[in-house]
Design a protein around this motif. Sequence first.
Motif, PDB file in Angstrom:
ATOM      1  N   SER A   1       0.818  -1.224   0.000  1.00  0.00           N
ATOM      2  CA  SER A   1       0.000   0.000   0.000  1.00  0.00           C
ATOM      3  C   SER A   1       0.844   1.262   0.000  1.00  0.00           C
ATOM      4  O   SER A   1       0.302   2.372   0.072  1.00  0.00           O
ATOM      5  CB  SER A   1      -0.888   0.041   1.251  1.00  0.00           C
ATOM      6  OG  SER A   1      -1.641  -1.114   1.349  1.00  0.00           O
ATOM      7  N   LEU A   2       2.160   1.112  -0.044  1.00  0.00           N
ATOM      8  CA  LEU A   2       3.006   2.309  -0.044  1.00  0.00           C
ATOM      9  C   LEU A   2       2.788   3.104  -1.328  1.00  0.00           C
ATOM     10  O   LEU A   2       2.832   2.531  -2.425  1.00  0.00           O
ATOM     11  CB  LEU A   2       4.478   1.906   0.043  1.00  0.00           C
ATOM     12  CG  LEU A   2       4.983   1.483   1.409  1.00  0.00           C
ATOM     13  CD1 LEU A   2       6.383   0.898   1.278  1.00  0.00           C
ATOM     14  CD2 LEU A   2       4.989   2.671   2.365  1.00  0.00           C
ATOM     15  N   ARG A   3       2.575   4.372  -1.148  1.00  0.00           N
ATOM     16  CA  ARG A   3       2.350   5.216  -2.327  1.00  0.00           C
ATOM     17  C   ARG A   3       3.679   5.470  -3.041  1.00  0.00           C
ATOM     18  O   ARG A   3       4.680   5.769  -2.376  1.00  0.00           O
ATOM     19  CB  ARG A   3       1.757   6.553  -1.892  1.00  0.00           C
ATOM     20  CG  ARG A   3       1.351   7.413  -3.067  1.00  0.00           C
ATOM     21  CD  ARG A   3       0.900   8.783  -2.601  1.00  0.00           C
ATOM     22  NE  ARG A   3      -0.277   8.716  -1.739  1.00  0.00           N
ATOM     23  CZ  ARG A   3      -0.811   9.789  -1.153  1.00  0.00           C
ATOM     24  NH1 ARG A   3      -0.276  10.982  -1.338  1.00  0.00           N
ATOM     25  NH2 ARG A   3      -1.872   9.662  -0.378  1.00  0.00           N
ATOM     26  N   PRO A   4       3.710   5.340  -4.364  1.00  0.00           N
ATOM     27  CA  PRO A   4       4.946   5.684  -5.077  1.00  0.00           C
ATOM     28  C   PRO A   4       5.343   7.114  -4.730  1.00  0.00           C
ATOM     29  O   PRO A   4       4.491   7.992  -4.607  1.00  0.00           O
ATOM     30  CB  PRO A   4       4.547   5.555  -6.549  1.00  0.00           C
ATOM     31  CG  PRO A   4       3.353   4.670  -6.551  1.00  0.00           C
ATOM     32  CD  PRO A   4       2.636   4.905  -5.255  1.00  0.00           C
ATOM     33  N   VAL A   5       6.627   7.317  -4.552  1.00  0.00           N
ATOM     34  CA  VAL A   5       7.103   8.624  -4.082  1.00  0.00           C
ATOM     35  C   VAL A   5       7.107   9.625  -5.242  1.00  0.00           C
ATOM     36  O   VAL A   5       7.648   9.337  -6.310  1.00  0.00           O
ATOM     37  CB  VAL A   5       8.506   8.470  -3.475  1.00  0.00           C
ATOM     38  CG1 VAL A   5       9.105   9.814  -3.130  1.00  0.00           C
ATOM     39  CG2 VAL A   5       8.421   7.597  -2.226  1.00  0.00           C
ATOM     40  N   ALA A   6       6.504  10.759  -5.005  1.00  0.00           N
ATOM     41  CA  ALA A   6       6.387  11.758  -6.070  1.00  0.00           C
ATOM     42  C   ALA A   6       7.682  12.566  -6.194  1.00  0.00           C
ATOM     43  O   ALA A   6       8.501  12.606  -5.254  1.00  0.00           O
ATOM     44  CB  ALA A   6       5.231  12.699  -5.748  1.00  0.00           C
ATOM     45  N   GLU A   7       7.843  13.199  -7.339  1.00  0.00           N
ATOM     46  CA  GLU A   7       9.003  14.068  -7.551  1.00  0.00           C
ATOM     47  C   GLU A   7       9.027  15.139  -6.444  1.00  0.00           C
ATOM     48  O   GLU A   7       7.990  15.662  -6.058  1.00  0.00           O
ATOM     49  CB  GLU A   7       8.880  14.735  -8.930  1.00  0.00           C
ATOM     50  CG  GLU A   7      10.138  15.434  -9.318  1.00  0.00           C
ATOM     51  CD  GLU A   7      10.099  15.923 -10.774  1.00  0.00           C
ATOM     52  OE1 GLU A   7       9.301  15.412 -11.583  1.00  0.00           O
ATOM     53  OE2 GLU A   7      10.890  16.840 -11.069  1.00  0.00           O
TER      54      GLU A   7
ATOM     55  N   THR B   1       6.395   9.696   2.366  1.00  0.00           N
ATOM     56  CA  THR B   1       5.515   8.758   1.675  1.00  0.00           C
ATOM     57  C   THR B   1       4.195   8.615   2.434  1.00  0.00           C
ATOM     58  O   THR B   1       4.009   9.212   3.494  1.00  0.00           O
ATOM     59  CB  THR B   1       6.197   7.380   1.495  1.00  0.00           C
ATOM     60  OG1 THR B   1       5.359   6.548   0.691  1.00  0.00           O
ATOM     61  CG2 THR B   1       6.452   6.696   2.813  1.00  0.00           C
ATOM     62  N   HIS B   2       3.298   7.844   1.851  1.00  0.00           N
ATOM     63  CA  HIS B   2       2.005   7.573   2.481  1.00  0.00           C
ATOM     64  C   HIS B   2       1.701   6.090   2.378  1.00  0.00           C
ATOM     65  O   HIS B   2       2.140   5.431   1.438  1.00  0.00           O
ATOM     66  CB  HIS B   2       0.884   8.333   1.759  1.00  0.00           C
ATOM     67  CG  HIS B   2       0.878   9.797   2.033  1.00  0.00           C
ATOM     68  ND1 HIS B   2       1.688  10.681   1.352  1.00  0.00           N
ATOM     69  CD2 HIS B   2       0.170  10.532   2.930  1.00  0.00           C
ATOM     70  CE1 HIS B   2       1.476  11.905   1.819  1.00  0.00           C
ATOM     71  NE2 HIS B   2       0.561  11.844   2.778  1.00  0.00           N
ATOM     72  N   VAL B   3       0.913   5.612   3.310  1.00  0.00           N
ATOM     73  CA  VAL B   3       0.380   4.253   3.209  1.00  0.00           C
ATOM     74  C   VAL B   3      -1.067   4.428   2.776  1.00  0.00           C
ATOM     75  O   VAL B   3      -1.892   4.945   3.536  1.00  0.00           O
ATOM     76  CB  VAL B   3       0.461   3.529   4.574  1.00  0.00           C
ATOM     77  CG1 VAL B   3      -0.142   2.136   4.473  1.00  0.00           C
ATOM     78  CG2 VAL B   3       1.909   3.460   5.050  1.00  0.00           C
TER      79      VAL B   3
END
Length: 479
Positions: free
Chosen positions: A265-271, A310-312
Amino acid sequence: MSFTADRLVLFGATGDLAQRMLLPSLCALDHDGLLAPDLKIVGTARSDLDDGAFRNFAREALEKYLPANRRGGMADFLNRLTYQPLDATTLEGYEDLAARVGEPARGLCIFLSTAPSLFEPTIRGLQHAGLDGPNVRMCLEKPLGTDLETSREINDAVAAAFPEERIFRIDHYLGKETVQNLLALRFANILFEPLWNAAHIEHVQITVAETVGLEGRVAFYDDAGALRDMVQNHMLQLLALVAMEPPGSFDATAVRDEKVKVLRSLRPVAEGETVTGQYRAGAIQGEAVPGYDEELGKVSDTETFVAIKTHVDNWRWKGVPFYLRTGKRMPERVTEIVVQFRCIPHSIFEGKGAKVQANKLVIGIQPEENITLSLMAKVPGLDREGIRLRSVPLNIAMPHAFSGAVRRIAYERLLLDLLEGDQTLFVRRDEVEAQWEWIDAIRAGWTAQGLTPRTYTSGSWGPSAAIALAERDGVTWHE
Ligand code: BG6
C-alpha cells in the motif's frame, strides 16, 4: 517441518559478518545453554584453513566482539566448529562439504552470508551434493539483489531447491529486542490501538542515523547507497510494523500477511518528495572525519543520506505522511520512531491563556531503548495570571524496567529461531519483492529527474533540503 537442527553450515565463515555477529551470537547462545548439545557447526569459505586455524580465527573474533562475561564455555563452543574450504562456484567441493556435515540426526540449517552472486552456484552445488533435502533450511543474508529483477532471480534460484517454508531471509532489525517490542507496545496495550490511525495521528517519522562512514565496505556500499542499503530493508520493515493491522496471532503467516499489505500500500514517491545527500569532511563528536569521495578515492553519485516522504494508501492511514530519513556520518547514532498525534479538538484552557501541544510518542530503538510519551500537565501554581500547561515526558527506560535482562545481539534471536524453525522474524518473498518494487520506482524517478546527491557536512543532519522536505508541511524532524 518442525525440528531443532543439529547441523549448521556457515557460508562466508571467514567474512566480516561471521566474525562480528554470527560466531559471537552462537557462542553467546551456547554460553546460555540454548544450543542443542549435539549441534555441530561447519564453517566454509574459500580460504584454505583447517579446523585448528578456523577455531583460532573464531577465538580471536569472540575475544574481540563478545563481552568477556558472555564467553564462558568458549572452549566447548570452539569444539563444535569444523571447517571445509570450498570454491562455491564449482560443483566439485560440495561432496566434501556434505561428507564433512555428515548425516544430521534431525536437520541441517545452511546460512549464506556471501556475495549474492554466489547464491545461485551455491544452491546448485548444494543440490548436487544432496544438501537440499526436506530436513534442510536455507537462510539468506542481505543484500537479496540490487533491484526487483535481481531479487527475483535469487528468489527463483532458491525456490528451485527449497520451498518458502524452509527459506529464512534475514533482516537483522527484526532480531532487535526493541523492534519486537513495537509489536508488544501496539498489540499488548489497549491504550494505543484505538488512536493508531489517521483520525488521531498527524504524521510518523522514522530516523536511522549512523555516525559511521564507509567502514572499508567501499565496493559494496558505492554500488548500493543508503536507499538500497537501509531503506529497502530495515526502514521498510520498521514502517510495516508501525503501520500494519493487528495480526490474528503472533505467528509467521499472520504477521507477515499484515506486513506485506502495508508494503503493497506504499504510495509511489512523487518528484520532490525525496532528498539525497553525500557526506563531505567534517567532525563527528569532535573528531575530524574525511568526506565520502575522499574515503572512496573517487567522485561518486552514490547517496549516503536519503529522506523520503511517503504515504500508506489505506483506510487507517489516509492522509498521514510518513517521513523516513537515514544517513551515514550523522551527529549521533540513533534509530527512533516518532508518532505525532493530532491536537485535541477543543481546548477548555484556551480562554485561560494556556496553549496545548499535541501528544507525541517517541520510540527509541537504539542506542537508547526508551519509550517517551509527551503529555500535557499543569504547571503547579495558583493560576492568578492564567493557567499554564507544559508538555512533560512519561518515560519508560527499558533497561531500567528490565534491569538484569541480557542485552542480546540481534543475530542471537534470529539464529535460534532459524535452528528451531520459526519464520516469524524472517522476511517472506512477497515482502522483499514489494519492498523492491517501491524502491525501484524511487530510483527510476531519480534517474528520470537526473537527481544527484547534495552534499552535507559530516556531523550534520544531512542536506538542508531534507529539513525543508518536512518543514513544507509544518513538520520538524525530531532531534
Ligand atoms: C546494515 C547496513 O544492514 O545495517 C549497514 O548494510 C548499516 O550499512 C547496518 O551500518 C546498521 O545496523 P545497526 O544494527 O548497526 O543499526
